[in-house]
Motif scaffolding. Sequence first.
Motif, PDB file in Angstrom:
ATOM      1  N   PRO A   1      -3.562  -0.543  -4.074  1.00 46.70           N
ATOM      2  CA  PRO A   1      -2.782   0.166  -2.911  1.00 46.70           C
ATOM      3  C   PRO A   1      -2.591   1.354  -2.722  1.00 46.70           C
ATOM      4  O   PRO A   1      -2.202   1.900  -1.576  1.00 46.70           O
ATOM      5  CB  PRO A   1      -1.201  -0.214  -3.859  1.00 46.70           C
ATOM      6  N   ASP A   2      -3.124   2.439  -3.677  1.00 54.83           N
ATOM      7  CA  ASP A   2      -3.299   3.810  -3.474  1.00 54.83           C
ATOM      8  C   ASP A   2      -4.370   4.077  -2.415  1.00 54.83           C
ATOM      9  O   ASP A   2      -4.473   5.037  -2.110  1.00 54.83           O
ATOM     10  CB  ASP A   2      -3.580   4.683  -4.862  1.00 54.83           C
ATOM     11  N   HIS A   3      -4.810   2.941  -1.985  1.00 51.77           N
ATOM     12  CA  HIS A   3      -6.254   3.377  -1.261  1.00 51.77           C
ATOM     13  C   HIS A   3      -6.030   2.362   0.058  1.00 51.77           C
ATOM     14  O   HIS A   3      -7.322   2.121   0.671  1.00 51.77           O
ATOM     15  CB  HIS A   3      -7.549   3.178  -2.043  1.00 51.77           C
ATOM     16  N   GLY A   4      -4.913   2.044   0.239  1.00 53.56           N
ATOM     17  CA  GLY A   4      -4.730   1.410   1.731  1.00 53.56           C
ATOM     18  C   GLY A   4      -4.695  -0.178   1.692  1.00 53.56           C
ATOM     19  O   GLY A   4      -4.674  -0.868   2.663  1.00 53.56           O
ATOM     20  N   TRP A   5      -4.522  -0.531   0.510  1.00 50.48           N
ATOM     21  CA  TRP A   5      -4.690  -2.270   0.470  1.00 50.48           C
ATOM     22  C   TRP A   5      -3.372  -2.738  -0.382  1.00 50.48           C
ATOM     23  O   TRP A   5      -3.012  -2.197  -1.335  1.00 50.48           O
ATOM     24  CB  TRP A   5      -5.621  -2.856  -0.363  1.00 50.48           C
TER      25      TRP A   5
ATOM     26  N   HIS B   1       0.832  -1.222  -0.080  1.00 55.56           N
ATOM     27  CA  HIS B   1      -0.086  -0.085   0.135  1.00 55.56           C
ATOM     28  C   HIS B   1       0.997   1.241   0.155  1.00 55.56           C
ATOM     29  O   HIS B   1       2.065   1.175   0.394  1.00 55.56           O
ATOM     30  CB  HIS B   1      -0.843   0.109   1.266  1.00 55.56           C
ATOM     31  N   THR B   2       0.477   2.404  -0.570  1.00 59.19           N
ATOM     32  CA  THR B   2       1.216   3.459  -0.749  1.00 59.19           C
ATOM     33  C   THR B   2       0.422   4.453   0.097  1.00 59.19           C
ATOM     34  O   THR B   2       1.018   5.853  -0.009  1.00 59.19           O
ATOM     35  CB  THR B   2       1.356   3.883  -2.310  1.00 59.19           C
ATOM     36  N   SER B   3      -0.681   4.354   0.519  1.00 54.37           N
ATOM     37  CA  SER B   3      -1.396   5.518   1.528  1.00 54.37           C
ATOM     38  C   SER B   3      -0.639   5.482   2.981  1.00 54.37           C
ATOM     39  O   SER B   3       0.050   4.550   3.215  1.00 54.37           O
ATOM     40  CB  SER B   3      -2.721   4.961   1.364  1.00 54.37           C
ATOM     41  N   GLU B   4      -1.151   6.331   3.605  1.00 57.70           N
ATOM     42  CA  GLU B   4      -0.375   6.526   4.967  1.00 57.70           C
ATOM     43  C   GLU B   4      -1.359   5.280   5.903  1.00 57.70           C
ATOM     44  O   GLU B   4      -0.531   4.969   6.781  1.00 57.70           O
ATOM     45  CB  GLU B   4      -0.989   7.836   5.461  1.00 57.70           C
TER      46      GLU B   4
ATOM     47  N   GLY C   1      -4.781  -6.837   3.196  1.00 59.20           N
ATOM     48  CA  GLY C   1      -4.398  -7.285   1.830  1.00 59.20           C
ATOM     49  C   GLY C   1      -5.377  -8.020   0.836  1.00 59.20           C
ATOM     50  O   GLY C   1      -6.102  -8.658   1.395  1.00 59.20           O
ATOM     51  N   LEU C   2      -5.099  -7.658  -0.405  1.00 56.87           N
ATOM     52  CA  LEU C   2      -6.040  -8.440  -1.282  1.00 56.87           C
ATOM     53  C   LEU C   2      -5.152  -9.467  -2.102  1.00 56.87           C
ATOM     54  O   LEU C   2      -4.161  -9.384  -2.673  1.00 56.87           O
ATOM     55  CB  LEU C   2      -6.447  -7.538  -2.410  1.00 56.87           C
ATOM     56  N   LEU C   3      -5.879 -10.573  -2.005  1.00 53.52           N
ATOM     57  CA  LEU C   3      -5.404 -11.801  -3.031  1.00 53.52           C
ATOM     58  C   LEU C   3      -6.148 -12.123  -4.027  1.00 53.52           C
ATOM     59  O   LEU C   3      -7.319 -12.155  -3.901  1.00 53.52           O
ATOM     60  CB  LEU C   3      -5.385 -13.103  -1.796  1.00 53.52           C
ATOM     61  N   ILE C   4      -5.499 -11.913  -5.207  1.00 53.96           N
ATOM     62  CA  ILE C   4      -6.186 -11.442  -6.459  1.00 53.96           C
ATOM     63  C   ILE C   4      -6.125 -12.914  -7.326  1.00 53.96           C
ATOM     64  O   ILE C   4      -5.010 -13.169  -7.564  1.00 53.96           O
ATOM     65  CB  ILE C   4      -5.716 -10.264  -7.206  1.00 53.96           C
TER      66      ILE C   4
END
Length: 269
Positions: free
Chosen positions: A96-100, A63-66, A71-74
């Motif tokens: 990842p930009d939204h916390g995952w 994740h790139t957010s603060e 986690g998402l398993l895709i």
Amino acid sequence: MYTRIFLISLMFFMTGQTVLAASKSDLAKEKRWEEQIVPSLLVGEAVTLKADGTDFLGLYAEHTSEQAYGGLLILHGIGVHPAWPDIIDPLRMQLPDHGWDTLSLQMPILPNEADNKDYPPLFDEVPARIKAGVDFLKAKGVKNIVIVAHSLGVTMASYYLAGKPDATVKAFVAISGGPGIPSDPRMDAMSNFKKIKLPYFDVYGSQDLDGVLASAPKRASIAKQAGHKHYSQTKVQGANHFYTGMQDDLVKLVRGWLEKNAKDTQPKK
């Protein structure tokens, strides 16, 4: 001398056969996919995972957010790879930009000419690959895991979730899942669905495949009869099976559901 050479040759042949028999997936095709996609990755990194002695590819993006939410398993659909441009890459790269954290797995595959009816033997390998992905995310400190799957990946995820999933797996997002193959318990998506008690988001397109459209009312009926309070179903108007031209809409839809139903504040790493 001839006998000795023959025996040595036979030994190497049998060893080779044992290695090949370890996985029914088309490992040569998996390797070709890997060689094509890894050098051109724009988001995330390639990781090597192991399931039942077989190495396979995963694409991990932190994740790139603060704030981190889990986690998402895709899981991708039939015969493709973990950076597939339809559905898989948009989810893998944007969330990842939204916390995952995201971990997209290479699932067992067959040659291009194969279809659903050829896949049952590969399902014996599915739980181990998913478990390897779960273990990877847990090792990264992730305690809230959501499985997000498309098409045949939904059938694979349903098989895993109908068994004894890891306790860190908290929810399931199923995108354009069909009925599977009712004659095979591993691929009987409807029967396996009845056993899943996690929060479940069932998404499909108004122009989806016939099997997906025909089974949608049954999925909703099963959930209602089972008293599944954490199941919801959404039909995306204008979307086909690959959400062509609607990738961002799909990501936004999935993100919204995750924020309402699966978000868990994770400690900073």
